[in-house]
Design a protein around this motif. Structure first.
Motif, PDB file in Angstrom:
ATOM      1  N   SER A   1      70.391  49.843 110.941  1.00 52.64           N
ATOM      2  CA  SER A   1      70.361  49.961 109.485  1.00 52.64           C
ATOM      3  C   SER A   1      69.861  51.356 109.112  1.00 52.64           C
ATOM      4  N   SER A   2      69.628  51.580 107.837  1.00 49.39           N
ATOM      5  CA  SER A   2      69.168  52.891 107.388  1.00 49.39           C
ATOM      6  C   SER A   2      67.740  53.144 107.871  1.00 49.39           C
ATOM      7  N   TYR A   3      67.392  54.404 107.957  1.00 49.15           N
ATOM      8  CA  TYR A   3      66.067  54.790 108.449  1.00 49.15           C
ATOM      9  C   TYR A   3      65.033  54.816 107.333  1.00 49.15           C
ATOM     10  N   THR A   4      65.496  54.889 106.096  1.00 49.92           N
ATOM     11  CA  THR A   4      64.589  54.959 104.954  1.00 49.92           C
ATOM     12  C   THR A   4      64.790  53.740 104.062  1.00 49.92           C
ATOM     13  N   ARG A   5      63.796  53.503 103.202  1.00 45.53           N
ATOM     14  CA  ARG A   5      63.875  52.426 102.224  1.00 45.53           C
ATOM     15  C   ARG A   5      63.328  52.973 100.919  1.00 45.53           C
ATOM     16  N   MET A   6      63.984  52.623  99.822  1.00 49.92           N
ATOM     17  CA  MET A   6      63.541  53.092  98.524  1.00 49.92           C
ATOM     18  C   MET A   6      63.259  51.877  97.643  1.00 49.92           C
ATOM     19  N   LEU A   7      62.063  51.838  97.070  1.00 53.33           N
ATOM     20  CA  LEU A   7      61.643  50.731  96.221  1.00 53.33           C
ATOM     21  C   LEU A   7      61.265  51.253  94.844  1.00 53.33           C
TER      22      LEU A   7
ATOM     23  N   VAL B   1      58.732  63.385 105.847  1.00 60.83           N
ATOM     24  CA  VAL B   1      58.535  63.391 107.300  1.00 60.83           C
ATOM     25  C   VAL B   1      57.040  63.459 107.625  1.00 60.83           C
ATOM     26  N   LYS B   2      56.284  64.183 106.832  1.00 61.57           N
ATOM     27  CA  LYS B   2      54.856  64.336 107.104  1.00 61.57           C
ATOM     28  C   LYS B   2      54.082  63.055 106.822  1.00 61.57           C
ATOM     29  N   HIS B   3      54.302  62.455 105.644  1.00 65.98           N
ATOM     30  CA  HIS B   3      53.483  61.320 105.211  1.00 65.98           C
ATOM     31  C   HIS B   3      54.146  59.964 105.460  1.00 65.98           C
ATOM     32  N   GLU B   4      55.448  59.928 105.632  1.00 67.95           N
ATOM     33  CA  GLU B   4      56.259  58.734 105.888  1.00 67.95           C
ATOM     34  C   GLU B   4      56.343  57.773 104.712  1.00 67.95           C
ATOM     35  N   ARG B   5      55.630  58.033 103.631  1.00 59.16           N
ATOM     36  CA  ARG B   5      55.769  57.267 102.395  1.00 59.16           C
ATOM     37  C   ARG B   5      55.326  58.157 101.246  1.00 59.16           C
ATOM     38  N   ILE B   6      56.223  58.356 100.265  1.00 57.78           N
ATOM     39  CA  ILE B   6      55.890  59.186  99.114  1.00 57.78           C
ATOM     40  C   ILE B   6      56.364  58.481  97.841  1.00 57.78           C
ATOM     41  N   GLU B   7      55.718  58.813  96.732  1.00 59.18           N
ATOM     42  CA  GLU B   7      56.097  58.278  95.426  1.00 59.18           C
ATOM     43  C   GLU B   7      56.569  59.436  94.564  1.00 59.18           C
ATOM     44  N   LEU B   8      57.748  59.298  93.980  1.00 60.24           N
ATOM     45  CA  LEU B   8      58.321  60.368  93.176  1.00 60.24           C
ATOM     46  C   LEU B   8      59.355  59.795  92.223  1.00 60.24           C
ATOM     47  N   PHE B   9      59.981  60.673  91.439  1.00 57.32           N
ATOM     48  CA  PHE B   9      60.986  60.221  90.489  1.00 57.32           C
ATOM     49  C   PHE B   9      62.234  59.752  91.223  1.00 57.32           C
ATOM     50  N   TYR B  10      62.920  58.798  90.621  1.00 59.39           N
ATOM     51  CA  TYR B  10      64.026  58.111  91.276  1.00 59.39           C
ATOM     52  C   TYR B  10      65.150  59.074  91.681  1.00 59.39           C
TER      53      TYR B  10
ATOM     54  N   TYR C   1      59.136  57.163  79.656  1.00 57.94           N
ATOM     55  CA  TYR C   1      59.653  56.358  80.753  1.00 57.94           C
ATOM     56  C   TYR C   1      60.581  57.193  81.625  1.00 57.94           C
ATOM     57  N   TYR C   2      60.160  57.417  82.844  1.00 61.22           N
ATOM     58  CA  TYR C   2      61.014  57.989  83.877  1.00 61.22           C
ATOM     59  C   TYR C   2      60.988  57.004  85.036  1.00 61.22           C
ATOM     60  N   LYS C   3      62.158  56.710  85.569  1.00 62.30           N
ATOM     61  CA  LYS C   3      62.186  55.779  86.694  1.00 62.30           C
ATOM     62  C   LYS C   3      61.494  56.420  87.884  1.00 62.30           C
ATOM     63  N   LYS C   4      60.525  55.733  88.430  1.00 61.86           N
ATOM     64  CA  LYS C   4      59.819  56.209  89.609  1.00 61.86           C
ATOM     65  C   LYS C   4      60.144  55.296  90.771  1.00 61.86           C
ATOM     66  N   SER C   5      60.007  55.830  91.967  1.00 61.44           N
ATOM     67  CA  SER C   5      60.303  55.032  93.143  1.00 61.44           C
ATOM     68  C   SER C   5      59.397  55.455  94.292  1.00 61.44           C
ATOM     69  N   VAL C   6      59.361  54.615  95.298  1.00 61.54           N
ATOM     70  CA  VAL C   6      58.637  54.898  96.529  1.00 61.54           C
ATOM     71  C   VAL C   6      59.685  55.051  97.620  1.00 61.54           C
ATOM     72  N   LEU C   7      59.659  56.183  98.287  1.00 63.52           N
ATOM     73  CA  LEU C   7      60.578  56.458  99.390  1.00 63.52           C
ATOM     74  C   LEU C   7      59.768  56.442 100.668  1.00 63.52           C
ATOM     75  N   GLU C   8      60.210  55.644 101.646  1.00 68.44           N
ATOM     76  CA  GLU C   8      59.438  55.520 102.877  1.00 68.44           C
ATOM     77  C   GLU C   8      60.362  55.366 104.065  1.00 68.44           C
ATOM     78  N   PHE C   9      59.835  55.717 105.242  1.00 71.28           N
ATOM     79  CA  PHE C   9      60.544  55.455 106.487  1.00 71.28           C
ATOM     80  C   PHE C   9      60.282  54.015 106.896  1.00 71.28           C
TER      81      PHE C   9
ATOM     82  N   ALA D   1      67.320  63.242 104.307  1.00 67.76           N
ATOM     83  CA  ALA D   1      66.449  62.765 105.386  1.00 67.76           C
ATOM     84  C   ALA D   1      67.237  61.900 106.370  1.00 67.76           C
ATOM     85  N   GLU D   2      68.129  61.060 105.857  1.00 74.37           N
ATOM     86  CA  GLU D   2      68.970  60.241 106.733  1.00 74.37           C
ATOM     87  C   GLU D   2      69.857  61.120 107.611  1.00 74.37           C
ATOM     88  N   LEU D   3      70.449  62.145 107.008  1.00 73.39           N
ATOM     89  CA  LEU D   3      71.300  63.052 107.789  1.00 73.39           C
ATOM     90  C   LEU D   3      70.508  63.796 108.850  1.00 73.39           C
ATOM     91  N   LEU D   4      69.332  64.225 108.501  1.00 76.99           N
ATOM     92  CA  LEU D   4      68.491  64.955 109.451  1.00 76.99           C
ATOM     93  C   LEU D   4      68.145  64.082 110.658  1.00 76.99           C
TER      94      LEU D   4
END
Length: 197
Positions: free
Chosen positions: A111-117, A45-54, A127-135, A64-67
């Motif tokens: 559609s959904s409020y978030t997108r995960m790439l 919510v603060k940054h609107e785009r974060i990178e973290l583990f999948y 190897y750990y799957k990483k992703s970007v979660l963003e609004f 976040a979608e429920l909130l």
């Protein structure tokens, strides 16, 4: 907030949650895991785009979608929604951002409020799957390029050729019409002369 109050908040949600099958472990137990998820939702919510583990991104995305969906549905006057926002957002000024910035942005979304790439992996390393979660609709540059205007895609090539053919037909019609008009005035002039005599 103790565990009984948390379960009271979760049971009032209108959207069904998938059961957790990830078996994520935390050294501090379930409370530490929830704290990590709360930090993730707060950072989103603060940054609107974060990178973290999948795995963590996938689970935090649901919360976040429920909130946001509850904030849109009930607004800031609903007590349970405010308690939910107060629980998930550790920084209290973000509650205002939720209701004043995110709710107006997403109230007409279908559609959904978030997108995960998928994020690129670090090589070499574990190897750990990483992703970007963003609004969606965030102010940052897009991560995925827009290929819809690529002239080399098949449908764009076909549309260009159809457009050229249509223009050729229109120009041919205009040329025929112009030729007919230029040929017609001498005949009209002789008819006018005959009518005058």
């Amino acid at each position: 907030m103790n565990q009984a109050e948390v379960s009271k908040l979760i049971s009032q949600l209108r959207i069904t949650m998938r059961p957790n099958k990830r078996h994520l472990k935390n050294s501090e137990g379930p409370e530490g895991r929830l704290l990590k998820l709360r930090k993730t939702v707060t950072a989103l919510v603060k940054h609107e785009r974060i990178e973290l583990f999948y795995n963590r991104a996938d689970e935090a995305r649901g919360y976040a979608e429920l909130l946001i969906s509850n904030a849109i549905r009930y607004g800031d006057r609903h007590k349970a929604t405010m308690e939910l926002a107060d629980y998930w957002l550790l920084e209290k000024q973000l509650v205002h951002k939720l209701f004043k910035v995110l709710v107006p942005r997403y109230e007409n979304f279908s559609s959904s409020y978030t997108r995960m790439l998928k994020a690129p992996r670090d090589y070499p390393g574990i190897y750990y799957k990483k992703s970007v979660l963003e609004f969606r609709g965030n102010p940052f540059p897009a991560l995925v390029p827009d290929y819809t205007q690529n002239r080399n895609l098949l449908h764009n090539v076909l549309l260009d050729e159809a457009r050229k053919e249509f223009r050729r037909e229109q120009l041919a019609k205009m040329a025929n019409k112009f030729a007919a008009e230029t040929a017609a005035p001498p005949a009209l002039a002789t008819q006018e002369n005959d009518a005058g005599n």
